[in-house]
Design a protein around this motif. Sequence first.
Motif, PDB file in Angstrom:
ATOM      1  N   LEU A  60      43.324  37.094  42.551  1.00  0.00           N
ATOM      2  CA  LEU A  60      43.198  38.416  41.942  1.00  0.00           C
ATOM      3  C   LEU A  60      42.471  38.281  40.594  1.00  0.00           C
ATOM      4  O   LEU A  60      41.379  37.723  40.544  1.00  0.00           O
ATOM      5  N   GLY A  61      43.083  38.701  39.497  1.00  0.00           N
ATOM      6  CA  GLY A  61      42.414  38.610  38.195  1.00  0.00           C
ATOM      7  C   GLY A  61      42.739  37.366  37.414  1.00  0.00           C
ATOM      8  O   GLY A  61      42.293  37.209  36.265  1.00  0.00           O
ATOM      9  N   GLY A  62      43.518  36.460  37.988  1.00  0.00           N
ATOM     10  CA  GLY A  62      43.802  35.193  37.333  1.00  0.00           C
ATOM     11  C   GLY A  62      45.034  35.191  36.452  1.00  0.00           C
ATOM     12  O   GLY A  62      45.306  34.189  35.773  1.00  0.00           O
ATOM     13  N   TYR A  63      45.818  36.273  36.455  1.00  0.00           N
ATOM     14  CA  TYR A  63      46.993  36.340  35.581  1.00  0.00           C
ATOM     15  C   TYR A  63      48.035  35.284  35.956  1.00  0.00           C
ATOM     16  O   TYR A  63      48.466  34.493  35.107  1.00  0.00           O
ATOM     17  N   SER A  64      48.432  35.246  37.221  1.00  0.00           N
ATOM     18  CA  SER A  64      49.401  34.231  37.651  1.00  0.00           C
ATOM     19  C   SER A  64      48.809  32.836  37.544  1.00  0.00           C
ATOM     20  O   SER A  64      49.516  31.859  37.280  1.00  0.00           O
ATOM     21  N   THR A  65      47.503  32.742  37.741  1.00  0.00           N
ATOM     22  CA  THR A  65      46.814  31.453  37.633  1.00  0.00           C
ATOM     23  C   THR A  65      46.997  30.864  36.238  1.00  0.00           C
ATOM     24  O   THR A  65      47.260  29.663  36.080  1.00  0.00           O
ATOM     25  N   ILE A  66      46.856  31.701  35.235  1.00  0.00           N
ATOM     26  CA  ILE A  66      47.011  31.241  33.847  1.00  0.00           C
ATOM     27  C   ILE A  66      48.437  30.759  33.598  1.00  0.00           C
ATOM     28  O   ILE A  66      48.653  29.679  33.015  1.00  0.00           O
ATOM     29  N   TRP A  67      49.415  31.527  34.044  1.00  0.00           N
ATOM     30  CA  TRP A  67      50.805  31.104  33.874  1.00  0.00           C
ATOM     31  C   TRP A  67      51.067  29.749  34.534  1.00  0.00           C
ATOM     32  O   TRP A  67      51.712  28.863  33.949  1.00  0.00           O
ATOM     33  N   LEU A  68      50.578  29.584  35.755  1.00  0.00           N
ATOM     34  CA  LEU A  68      50.815  28.334  36.479  1.00  0.00           C
ATOM     35  C   LEU A  68      50.046  27.175  35.849  1.00  0.00           C
ATOM     36  O   LEU A  68      50.590  26.077  35.692  1.00  0.00           O
ATOM     37  N   ALA A  69      48.798  27.398  35.501  1.00  0.00           N
ATOM     38  CA  ALA A  69      47.979  26.314  34.941  1.00  0.00           C
ATOM     39  C   ALA A  69      48.545  25.814  33.619  1.00  0.00           C
ATOM     40  O   ALA A  69      48.461  24.621  33.304  1.00  0.00           O
ATOM     41  N   ARG A  70      49.131  26.706  32.857  1.00  0.00           N
ATOM     42  CA  ARG A  70      49.710  26.300  31.571  1.00  0.00           C
ATOM     43  C   ARG A  70      50.973  25.462  31.728  1.00  0.00           C
ATOM     44  O   ARG A  70      51.445  24.863  30.755  1.00  0.00           O
ATOM     45  N   ALA A  71      51.514  25.410  32.929  1.00  0.00           N
ATOM     46  CA  ALA A  71      52.683  24.563  33.186  1.00  0.00           C
ATOM     47  C   ALA A  71      52.294  23.131  33.505  1.00  0.00           C
ATOM     48  O   ALA A  71      53.162  22.245  33.528  1.00  0.00           O
ATOM     49  N   LEU A  72      51.024  22.889  33.754  1.00  0.00           N
ATOM     50  CA  LEU A  72      50.577  21.559  34.169  1.00  0.00           C
ATOM     51  C   LEU A  72      50.529  20.593  32.993  1.00  0.00           C
ATOM     52  O   LEU A  72      50.164  20.973  31.878  1.00  0.00           O
ATOM     53  N   PRO A  73      50.840  19.329  33.238  1.00  0.00           N
ATOM     54  CA  PRO A  73      50.684  18.319  32.187  1.00  0.00           C
ATOM     55  C   PRO A  73      49.207  17.945  32.037  1.00  0.00           C
ATOM     56  O   PRO A  73      48.359  18.361  32.846  1.00  0.00           O
ATOM     57  N   GLU A  74      48.911  17.159  31.043  1.00  0.00           N
ATOM     58  CA  GLU A  74      47.539  16.677  30.865  1.00  0.00           C
ATOM     59  C   GLU A  74      47.096  15.935  32.116  1.00  0.00           C
ATOM     60  O   GLU A  74      47.826  15.106  32.652  1.00  0.00           O
ATOM     61  N   GLY A 117      46.606  17.447  34.957  1.00  0.00           N
ATOM     62  CA  GLY A 117      46.973  18.226  36.130  1.00  0.00           C
ATOM     63  C   GLY A 117      45.828  19.112  36.581  1.00  0.00           C
ATOM     64  O   GLY A 117      44.863  19.347  35.851  1.00  0.00           O
ATOM     65  N   ARG A 118      45.950  19.629  37.794  1.00  0.00           N
ATOM     66  CA  ARG A 118      44.887  20.501  38.319  1.00  0.00           C
ATOM     67  C   ARG A 118      45.488  21.612  39.168  1.00  0.00           C
ATOM     68  O   ARG A 118      46.547  21.453  39.778  1.00  0.00           O
ATOM     69  N   LEU A 119      44.795  22.731  39.163  1.00  0.00           N
ATOM     70  CA  LEU A 119      45.177  23.883  39.978  1.00  0.00           C
ATOM     71  C   LEU A 119      43.965  24.338  40.771  1.00  0.00           C
ATOM     72  O   LEU A 119      42.895  24.551  40.204  1.00  0.00           O
ATOM     73  N   VAL A 120      44.143  24.478  42.073  1.00  0.00           N
ATOM     74  CA  VAL A 120      43.107  25.027  42.943  1.00  0.00           C
ATOM     75  C   VAL A 120      43.558  26.414  43.369  1.00  0.00           C
ATOM     76  O   VAL A 120      44.678  26.592  43.852  1.00  0.00           O
ATOM     77  N   THR A 121      42.696  27.410  43.166  1.00  0.00           N
ATOM     78  CA  THR A 121      43.027  28.771  43.561  1.00  0.00           C
ATOM     79  C   THR A 121      41.930  29.323  44.470  1.00  0.00           C
ATOM     80  O   THR A 121      40.740  29.096  44.224  1.00  0.00           O
ATOM     81  N   LEU A 122      42.333  30.007  45.519  1.00  0.00           N
ATOM     82  CA  LEU A 122      41.424  30.481  46.556  1.00  0.00           C
ATOM     83  C   LEU A 122      41.343  32.001  46.514  1.00  0.00           C
ATOM     84  O   LEU A 122      42.371  32.684  46.529  1.00  0.00           O
ATOM     85  N   GLU A 123      40.116  32.540  46.497  1.00  0.00           N
ATOM     86  CA  GLU A 123      39.942  33.987  46.415  1.00  0.00           C
ATOM     87  C   GLU A 123      38.778  34.442  47.292  1.00  0.00           C
ATOM     88  O   GLU A 123      37.665  33.949  47.160  1.00  0.00           O
ATOM     89  N   ALA A 124      39.061  35.401  48.171  1.00  0.00           N
ATOM     90  CA  ALA A 124      38.052  35.884  49.114  1.00  0.00           C
ATOM     91  C   ALA A 124      37.179  36.987  48.530  1.00  0.00           C
ATOM     92  O   ALA A 124      36.030  37.157  48.953  1.00  0.00           O
ATOM     93  N   ASP A 125      37.696  37.744  47.574  1.00  0.00           N
ATOM     94  CA  ASP A 125      36.988  38.892  47.022  1.00  0.00           C
ATOM     95  C   ASP A 125      36.126  38.449  45.842  1.00  0.00           C
ATOM     96  O   ASP A 125      36.644  37.925  44.847  1.00  0.00           O
ATOM     97  N   GLU A 126      34.826  38.698  45.923  1.00  0.00           N
ATOM     98  CA  GLU A 126      33.914  38.242  44.861  1.00  0.00           C
ATOM     99  C   GLU A 126      34.213  38.917  43.527  1.00  0.00           C
ATOM    100  O   GLU A 126      34.100  38.287  42.474  1.00  0.00           O
ATOM    101  N   ARG A 127      34.595  40.188  43.543  1.00  0.00           N
ATOM    102  CA  ARG A 127      34.929  40.862  42.281  1.00  0.00           C
ATOM    103  C   ARG A 127      36.123  40.204  41.622  1.00  0.00           C
ATOM    104  O   ARG A 127      36.127  39.969  40.410  1.00  0.00           O
ATOM    105  N   CYS A 128      37.135  39.908  42.414  1.00  0.00           N
ATOM    106  CA  CYS A 128      38.320  39.230  41.871  1.00  0.00           C
ATOM    107  C   CYS A 128      37.943  37.866  41.319  1.00  0.00           C
ATOM    108  O   CYS A 128      38.413  37.469  40.242  1.00  0.00           O
ATOM    109  N   ALA A 129      37.109  37.141  42.053  1.00  0.00           N
ATOM    110  CA  ALA A 129      36.704  35.805  41.607  1.00  0.00           C
ATOM    111  C   ALA A 129      35.931  35.871  40.293  1.00  0.00           C
ATOM    112  O   ALA A 129      36.121  35.030  39.406  1.00  0.00           O
ATOM    113  N   ASP A 130      35.080  36.896  40.150  1.00  0.00           N
ATOM    114  CA  ASP A 130      34.310  37.039  38.908  1.00  0.00           C
ATOM    115  C   ASP A 130      35.238  37.344  37.729  1.00  0.00           C
ATOM    116  O   ASP A 130      35.114  36.744  36.650  1.00  0.00           O
ATOM    117  N   VAL A 131      36.155  38.289  37.917  1.00  0.00           N
ATOM    118  CA  VAL A 131      37.077  38.663  36.834  1.00  0.00           C
ATOM    119  C   VAL A 131      37.987  37.496  36.477  1.00  0.00           C
ATOM    120  O   VAL A 131      38.199  37.192  35.298  1.00  0.00           O
TER     121      VAL A 131
END
Length: 220
Positions: free
Chosen positions: A67-81, A83-97
């Motif tokens: 979507l807009g990356g809100y949950s992505t930010i919360w999850l990524a900030r939990a990672l240690p140095e 760490g990595r997060l892969v997120t999958l998005e089908a909608d180009e508008r969502c991916a851009d935002v």
Amino acid sequence: MPQQTWTVVDDYFDGLLVEEDAALTAATADTLAAGLPAHQVAPNQGKLLHLLARIRGARTILEIGTLGGYSTIWLARALPEGGRLVTLEADERCADVSTANIARAGLTDVVDIRRGKAADLLPGLADGEPFDLVFIDADKPSNPVYLEWALKLTRPGSIIIGDNVVRDGAVVDGDSTDPRVQGVRRFTELIAEHPRLSATALQTVGSKGYDGFVMALVTS
């Protein structure tokens, strides 16, 4: 009255326990400004995801539905140095935002946004390191497929979370013609039947209304 009460209670706890910084509030604002669906997790739910990832000690996270990356930010900030997060998005508008929102949060080097249908992208992750946490928050009819791949891409001790499974209570209607309801029902049934999973589901009320999530532990 119930929705008003739920929202006020969420606001009370958020004010005490959830610290949204400028990057998170801007992610919400930009998501709305772009006309994207208002489906992102609430602040307290984002904090819950963050805490679950930290409690698990996750170093690798997979998110299905950016979507807009809100949950992505919360999850990524939990990672240690490292760490990595892969997120999958089908909608180009969502991916851009989400790309812009994640960059504003300073997480471009942590988050790998992959564009396309998740069912097409998931096989390409099979040769990588297993994921410690998988957050499934995309098109509900495909949830059974996402669960199948989540099991292939995790290891014992990993956590799988499926969001929006209550559907305002419609999940109990086995005769529903809504493919989202049927997708969630089959997803939950598969979790219940699977010998490698131990799971529970929780109903939630709050600023996002009445819904809930499933959480499963990969045991073997």
